[in-house]
Motif scaffolding. Structure first.
Motif, PDB file in Angstrom:
ATOM      1  N   VAL A  87      22.019  -1.234   2.669  1.00  0.00           N
ATOM      2  CA  VAL A  87      22.133  -2.674   2.909  1.00  0.00           C
ATOM      3  C   VAL A  87      23.318  -3.195   2.105  1.00  0.00           C
ATOM      4  CG1 VAL A  87      20.957  -4.890   2.822  1.00  0.00           C
ATOM      5  CG2 VAL A  87      19.643  -2.799   3.184  1.00  0.00           C
ATOM      6  N   VAL A  88      24.292  -3.794   2.803  1.00  0.00           N
ATOM      7  CA  VAL A  88      25.506  -4.253   2.123  1.00  0.00           C
ATOM      8  C   VAL A  88      25.610  -5.763   2.079  1.00  0.00           C
ATOM      9  CG1 VAL A  88      26.774  -2.143   2.672  1.00  0.00           C
ATOM     10  CG2 VAL A  88      26.916  -4.082   4.238  1.00  0.00           C
ATOM     11  N   ALA A  89      24.801  -6.481   2.857  1.00  0.00           N
ATOM     12  CA  ALA A  89      24.878  -7.936   2.852  1.00  0.00           C
ATOM     13  C   ALA A  89      23.619  -8.505   3.481  1.00  0.00           C
ATOM     14  CB  ALA A  89      26.112  -8.408   3.621  1.00  0.00           C
ATOM     15  N   GLY A  90      23.394  -9.803   3.214  1.00  0.00           N
ATOM     16  CA  GLY A  90      22.265 -10.487   3.815  1.00  0.00           C
ATOM     17  C   GLY A  90      20.987 -10.319   3.017  1.00  0.00           C
ATOM     18  N   ASP A  91      19.874 -10.251   3.724  1.00  0.00           N
ATOM     19  CA  ASP A  91      18.554 -10.165   3.103  1.00  0.00           C
ATOM     20  C   ASP A  91      18.330  -8.729   2.611  1.00  0.00           C
ATOM     21  OD1 ASP A  91      15.894 -10.192   2.401  1.00  0.00           O
ATOM     22  OD2 ASP A  91      15.271 -11.412   4.114  1.00  0.00           O
ATOM     23  N   ARG A  92      18.696  -8.482   1.369  1.00  0.00           N
ATOM     24  CA  ARG A  92      18.662  -7.112   0.843  1.00  0.00           C
ATOM     25  C   ARG A  92      17.234  -6.586   0.708  1.00  0.00           C
ATOM     26  NH1 ARG A  92      23.530  -8.931  -0.874  1.00  0.00           N
ATOM     27  NH2 ARG A  92      25.200  -7.373  -1.046  1.00  0.00           N
ATOM     28  N   LYS A  93      16.317  -7.438   0.285  1.00  0.00           N
ATOM     29  CA  LYS A  93      14.927  -6.990   0.126  1.00  0.00           C
ATOM     30  C   LYS A  93      14.350  -6.535   1.458  1.00  0.00           C
ATOM     31  CE  LYS A  93      10.445  -8.473  -1.737  1.00  0.00           C
ATOM     32  NZ  LYS A  93       9.626  -8.281  -0.532  1.00  0.00           N
ATOM     33  N   ALA A  94      14.534  -7.360   2.498  1.00  0.00           N
ATOM     34  CA  ALA A  94      14.035  -6.981   3.816  1.00  0.00           C
ATOM     35  C   ALA A  94      14.761  -5.738   4.330  1.00  0.00           C
ATOM     36  CB  ALA A  94      14.217  -8.144   4.798  1.00  0.00           C
ATOM     37  N   GLY A  95      16.062  -5.660   4.063  1.00  0.00           N
ATOM     38  CA  GLY A  95      16.834  -4.506   4.511  1.00  0.00           C
ATOM     39  C   GLY A  95      16.348  -3.213   3.896  1.00  0.00           C
ATOM     40  N   ARG A  96      16.015  -3.255   2.607  1.00  0.00           N
ATOM     41  CA  ARG A  96      15.491  -2.050   1.955  1.00  0.00           C
ATOM     42  C   ARG A  96      14.153  -1.637   2.560  1.00  0.00           C
ATOM     43  NH1 ARG A  96      17.981  -4.479  -2.660  1.00  0.00           N
ATOM     44  NH2 ARG A  96      16.064  -5.604  -3.186  1.00  0.00           N
ATOM     45  N   GLU A  97      13.338  -2.622   2.913  1.00  0.00           N
ATOM     46  CA  GLU A  97      12.057  -2.308   3.560  1.00  0.00           C
ATOM     47  C   GLU A  97      12.289  -1.633   4.911  1.00  0.00           C
ATOM     48  OE1 GLU A  97      10.084  -6.041   3.704  1.00  0.00           O
ATOM     49  OE2 GLU A  97       9.634  -6.089   1.546  1.00  0.00           O
ATOM     50  N   LEU A  98      13.295  -2.101   5.655  1.00  0.00           N
ATOM     51  CA  LEU A  98      13.606  -1.468   6.940  1.00  0.00           C
ATOM     52  C   LEU A  98      14.036  -0.021   6.736  1.00  0.00           C
ATOM     53  CD1 LEU A  98      14.155  -1.459   9.997  1.00  0.00           C
ATOM     54  CD2 LEU A  98      16.470  -2.271   9.472  1.00  0.00           C
ATOM     55  N   LEU A  99      14.914   0.225   5.771  1.00  0.00           N
ATOM     56  CA  LEU A  99      15.377   1.594   5.543  1.00  0.00           C
ATOM     57  C   LEU A  99      14.218   2.503   5.132  1.00  0.00           C
ATOM     58  CD1 LEU A  99      18.844   1.040   3.791  1.00  0.00           C
ATOM     59  CD2 LEU A  99      18.360   1.582   6.188  1.00  0.00           C
ATOM     60  N   LEU A 100      13.248   1.960   4.403  1.00  0.00           N
ATOM     61  CA  LEU A 100      12.054   2.743   4.079  1.00  0.00           C
ATOM     62  C   LEU A 100      11.279   3.075   5.356  1.00  0.00           C
ATOM     63  CD1 LEU A 100      10.686   1.067   0.811  1.00  0.00           C
ATOM     64  CD2 LEU A 100      11.596   3.381   1.054  1.00  0.00           C
ATOM     65  N   ARG A 101      11.214   2.130   6.284  1.00  0.00           N
ATOM     66  CA  ARG A 101      10.524   2.384   7.554  1.00  0.00           C
ATOM     67  C   ARG A 101      11.255   3.439   8.382  1.00  0.00           C
ATOM     68  NH1 ARG A 101       9.371  -3.593   9.936  1.00  0.00           N
ATOM     69  NH2 ARG A 101       8.857  -2.376  11.812  1.00  0.00           N
ATOM     70  N   LEU A 102      12.571   3.490   8.270  1.00  0.00           N
ATOM     71  CA  LEU A 102      13.345   4.452   9.046  1.00  0.00           C
ATOM     72  C   LEU A 102      13.440   5.816   8.362  1.00  0.00           C
ATOM     73  CD1 LEU A 102      16.356   2.265  10.287  1.00  0.00           C
ATOM     74  CD2 LEU A 102      14.203   2.781  11.449  1.00  0.00           C
ATOM     75  N   ARG A 103      13.038   5.880   7.103  1.00  0.00           N
ATOM     76  CA  ARG A 103      13.198   7.138   6.361  1.00  0.00           C
ATOM     77  C   ARG A 103      12.510   8.317   7.033  1.00  0.00           C
ATOM     78  NH1 ARG A 103      12.139   6.729   0.108  1.00  0.00           N
ATOM     79  NH2 ARG A 103      14.084   5.557   0.282  1.00  0.00           N
ATOM     80  N   PRO A 104      11.278   8.162   7.593  1.00  0.00           N
ATOM     81  CA  PRO A 104      10.669   9.329   8.257  1.00  0.00           C
ATOM     82  C   PRO A 104      11.481   9.859   9.435  1.00  0.00           C
ATOM     83  CG  PRO A 104       9.018   7.640   7.806  1.00  0.00           C
ATOM     84  CD  PRO A 104      10.344   7.016   7.525  1.00  0.00           C
ATOM     85  N   PHE A 105      12.266   9.007  10.089  1.00  0.00           N
ATOM     86  CA  PHE A 105      13.137   9.481  11.166  1.00  0.00           C
ATOM     87  C   PHE A 105      14.275  10.322  10.602  1.00  0.00           C
ATOM     88  CE2 PHE A 105      17.199   8.576  13.400  1.00  0.00           C
ATOM     89  CZ  PHE A 105      16.974   9.347  14.533  1.00  0.00           C
TER      90      PHE A 105
END
Length: 977
Positions: free
Chosen positions: A283-301
């Motif tokens: 996450v490089v800009a914007g809502d960083r907290k929400a972005g980190r949560e998304l990347l955690l959701r994508l981690r299993p992929f």
């Protein structure tokens, strides 16, 4: 070359003279001899971009000198702080024309700031004031600051026009900007594009004075404005070229997508190259907290929770495409895409990240230099290879920057012009193009060698194409009848081809085998003939085949494990060896197939680590696991135990370790895990409740908790199937915990601590369970408190404990916990064991307990005996030792030093309680019994053996029992076992 050198010098001087004139014309006091000015002068020789920028905007250059920014690195938020101060100078615009006005004001500010900072970064890089890491970090920080700063202003402006985007619950929504590639990894190059993916948490619509707008439309419009602000080329240039083609569905997909849709896309349609690309996402800009949560959701992929050897074929295809592109486009002089270039180094690291990142979280960090260092440290790649790749990467990336800093142009091609070549060589610190090119080519040769070696199979592996292998291919996939398959198998070396054919037929008919995907079936077609060839060379091919097929039945649905055995023939070799020696290992691997990875390196497979190395390894494994993810922590602990248990078993069956060393290693593993489990549990409870206050006899206890190991753990005699006999002690003062948000009673704190420790040890996870735990040896047994107060424990042992509990105390020792409490327990143990006892009552108690145990455990079988419970067997020796210690410790307190039977027998001999011959014979009998029981465990057999085995040993032990513990002992002179 002299002419070229003169031309470079003359051009530098020409630029410098022009700049000095422009600087003086500004009316400022410009000192051309200042350190900052000398840096600029040096950079003018290597960069027309720097020279032109300073000449055309001398005030910018003078500000860089006067501010000191040329001479010092920025702190972490220095770039964003400076840009935000520039935004404050922008004229305020009315809300009715917010976005157009903002864009008009924003573009020149961003481009002016970008020019200043790019000149600063180039000058510091070219003059050696910053190294490669700082240069990449500054470039990445500039991009992040520009994107985030522009986004914040544009978002506020668009909200003023369209209203505030909210989800169905009314929560305000903000855009998330994910940087890919070098931006995501913090490794941006000097003239790089920025690869961006735009997303937002949830659908919904805007809320405001005007008609609502769907969140998708709002954020799509916002993204277009942001791309325009950053990427559009104006009279002032551009900030960064923006590439959004890595988003889901590429150019044909929506510009901005919500989290649920994005997760659904990757789960159902994501391709291997997208996993590869997301390795460097951040996450490089914007809502960083929400972005980190998304990347955690994508981690299993991106990262499978197992070793993903199934990705080999797609990686091999990527590698083929890379090599083909180099040949097709004649990219030899391209230091990024050409042979031995930057891309091949990055592929090397990212390949291991895809395969191993799911089980080694530290590999999920995107920076390539960190990944290479980790691969070397963890032993996946020889450290020398990692050093060569890292050195090459740093050299090539530095050369890439020097090429691009000439004209601020995105290029990776080595120049053909002699003057440009000399300028590049000199900017890299070399006097001539030839000397620079020699070093460059040396790095690229090494990179190419290592790249070419990736994903290559061993041509000499089993099933490599000989006559036997050809026949075994037919035996598995072509043979139409059982007789034909039997004939082929017997020709390959199976004595009973019919039995082997039946095993293959049964395996092929398994539902799991029939349900395999086409890719899985293809892998099985490659593997089975190699497996057959390897098994045919064993002493008992049919048994080995049966065990390996049973293992394959358990793991074949995860076809990546089939790939491992295909890609690494050495793994198959060691698998056959270990499974052939022990059905326990076969079953162990079937339950925990992640351990197949350990078969790749025989240097570690047959060399189990000692206690210090175990502690270091476990610390490293847990370092990157989130502290609040208990399940993941337990999984890491489980895999740690399984890996190291396998190493012990492999060393055991190959006779690398003697029996007592095997038990030592298994005990060290348990001790290491217990220590870490207590630490994790303690930290969790302290964070919630604060620290309990604990004192003992005036001494302050750091933790006030200790774990006592009894039985096989206490006696350093753990086996592969042993549970842990534990007792928990505490030294809590009256009162509540301090320093936490929810204080609780100190004693209650330790009760919860004990519960959490037991939970961590015995809970079932996807990776299995750590240990079976037996707490029945605590005071009052199953009805007693889970964690005993140390003074209460002492009182119980002194006044209420049974003789059998004092027997158990002989094999008890502190495992982990507070040093004061551990010493206190040892003192209590010594005191209790040294009590003077009535010989007759002691003998009766010990003998009666032994008989009760034998009656409850011993199952009489014709022509068989139980090597542990039978009269004259292992437990009789243990009871003899315990009786003698309890009888004589009052006069011989040194007997309390040891907790294991072997050294206790030695101590009984040294104190004269046993004569040396009797002690030696009992010790040898005990070791023989233990060795046999150990081997029976590895063969997954019960403790029952033929009744005629070890008859002389059993008679000897029985005779000694009669002499020592019988109601009417035989005389010493009658001792003739």
């Amino acid at each position: 070359m002299t002419g070229s050198r003169d031309a470079l010098t003359e051009k530098q001087q020409e630029h410098w003279t022009a700049f000095c004139q422009k600087a003086k014309a500004t009316g400022s006091t410009f000192d051309p001899e200042s350190e900052g000015a000398r840096l600029l002068n040096t950079a003018f020789a290597f960069s027309d971009f720097v020279a032109a920028g300073c000449i055309h905007q001398p005030n910018m250059a003078l500000d860089l000198i006067d501010s000191g920014d040329l001479l010092a690195p920025y702190d972490d938020d220095g770039m964003a702080r400076r840009l935000n101060s520039q935004f404050q100078t922008m004229a305020e615009t009315g809300p009715e024309a917010a976005v157009p006005s903002l864009l008009a004001a924003l573009k020149p500010v961003l481009r002016t700031f970008r020019r200043r900072e790019m000149v600063r970064i180039a000058v510091r890089d070219l003059t050696g004031f910053s190294d490669l890491d700082e240069t990449m970090a500054d470039l990445s920080a500039l991009a992040r600051a520009a994107i985030d700063g522009a986004l914040n202003l544009l978002y506020a402006g668009q909200c003023a026009v369209d209203g505030i985007p909210r989800d169905s619950h009314g929560t305000r929504q903000r855009l998330v900007v994910i940087g890919m590639g070098k931006l995501g990894a913090g490794e941006l190059n000097f003239s790089s594009d920025v690869d961006l993916i735009f997303t937002f948490p949830s659908g919904g619509q805007t809320e405001g004075d005007k008609a609502p707008v769907a969140n998708e439309a709002f954020f799509t419009r916002l993204c277009r404005h942001l791309i325009q602000a950053i990427g559009e080329t104006t009279t002032d240039g551009f900030v960064f070229r923006v590439d959004t083609r890595l988003r889901p569905y590429g150019d044909g997909g929506p510009l901005a997508m919500n989290f649920d849709h994005m997760e659904d896309y990757y789960q159902h349609q994501g391709r291997e190259w997208e996993r590869y690309a997301l390795i460097k996402a951040d996450v490089v800009a914007g809502d960083r907290k929400a972005g980190r949560e998304l990347l955690l959701r994508l981690r299993p992929f991106v990262y499978r929770r197992y070793l993903d050897f199934g990705v080999f074929e797609s990686l091999r295809e990527m590698k083929r495409k890379i090599s083909a592109e180099v040949r097709r486009k004649n990219l030899h002089d391209n230091i990024k895409l050409g042979s031995g270039g930057i891309r091949e180094i990055e592929f090397f690291g990212q390949m291991f990240q895809l395969i191993r990142g799911g089980v080694l979280p530290v590999l999920q960090k995107p920076a390539i230099q960190f990944v290479l260092a980790t691969l070397g440290r963890e032993g996946f790649v020889p450290p020398a290879v990692c050093r060569e790749l890292t050195d090459a990467y740093r050299f090539l990336r530095t050369a890439e920057h020097r090429l691009q800093e000439v004209d601020d142009r995105q290029t990776h091609a080595l120049p053909a012009d002699p003057g440009a070549r000399l300028r590049l060589a000199r900017s890299m610190g070399y006097d001539s193009w030839e000397s620079f090119r020699e070093i460059l080519d040396g790095h690229r040769r090494k990179v190419r060698i290592h790249f070419d070696g990736l994903l290559e199979t061993d041509s000499g592996s089993a099933g490599s194409g000989g006559r036997e292998a050809s026949g075994l291919v037919e035996a598995w996939s072509v043979a139409e009848s059982t007789d034909e398959r039997r004939r082929l198998l017997e020709a390959a070396g199976f004595p009973d081809g019919g039995a082997a054919a039946g095993l293959l037929r049964g395996f092929d008919a398994e539902p799991a085998t029939r349900a395999l995907s086409s890719a899985g079936r293809q892998r099985l077609e490659k593997l089975i003939p190699r497996l057959l060839e390897a098994a045919a060379g064993c002493d008992d091919p049919a048994t080995v085949l049966q065990r390996v097929l049973q293992l394959l039945k358990c793991i074949q649905q995860r076809t990546s494990y089939l790939s491992l055995l295909i890609e690494y023939p050495t793994a198959l070799t060691h698998l056959i060896r270990l499974v052939g020696a022990s059905p326990w290992i076969a079953a162990f691997l079937s339950r925990h197939p992640v351990l197949l990875d350990e078969l790749l390196d025989p240097r570690t497979l047959y060399a189990p680590p000692g206690p210090e190395a175990l502690r270091t390894e476990l610390e490293r494994k847990l370092a990157d696991v989130p502290e609040d993810d208990l399940e993941y922590q337990i999984e890491v602990l489980c895999i740690f135990r399984q890996v190291n248990t396998l190493k012990v078993a492999a060393s055991d069956i190959t006779s690398t370790l003697p029996l007592m060393k095997v038990s030592d290693h298994l005990t060290w593993i348990a001790e290491t895990i217990l220590d870490k489990v207590v630490e994790i549990s303690w930290n969790h409870l302290v964070q919630k409740h604060g620290r309990p206050t604990c004192t003992l006899d005036g001494q302050i206890c750091r933790r006030g908790f200790a774990v006592i190991g009894y039985g096989k753990l206490g006696g350093f005699e753990l086996g592969y199937r042993s549970d842990l006999d534990l007792v928990f002690l505490h030294a809590a003062d009256p009162g509540e915990t301090v320093g936490g948000p929810r204080p609780i009673d100190n004693a209650h704190f330790f009760a919860r601590l004990g519960q959490r420790v037991v939970h961590m040890l015995s809970t079932h996870t996807a990776a299995g369970m750590l240990y079976e735990v037996d707490m029945r040896l605590r005071p009052s047994g199953a009805s007693g408190l889970l964690v005993s107060q140390i003074k209460g424990f002492e009182d119980y042992q002194s006044n209420d404990a049974w003789t059998w509990e004092h027997q158990a105390l002989i094999r008890a020792r502190p495992i982990t916990g507070d040093a004061v409490l551990r010493e206190a327990f040892s003192a209590i143990r010594h005191q209790i064991l040294c009590r003077r006892r009535d010989p007759t009552s002691l003998k009766t108690d010990v003998r009666d307990m032994r008989e009760r145990m034998r009656e409850s455990r011993l199952e009489v079988q014709p022509d068989q005996i139980d090597i542990k419970e039978e009269a004259g067997a292992m437990v009789d020796i243990e009871f003899l030792v315990q009786y003698l210690v309890l009888q004589h410790a009052a006069d011989r307190p040194e007997l309390t030093r040891w907790t294991d039977n072997v050294r206790l027998l030695q101590a009984l001999a040294e104190t004269g309680i046993l004569d040396q011959t009797a002690a030696y014979r009992l010790r040898q009998a005990y070791l023989i019994y233990r060795a046999v029981a150990h081997r029976l465990n590895l063969q997954e057999q019960s403790n029952r053996i033929d009744s005629h085995r070890f008859e002389h040993l059993r008679k000897m032990v029985q005779h000694f029992w009669q002499r020592t513990l019988a109601a009417t002992p035989i005389r010493q002179s009658d001792d003739n076992p």
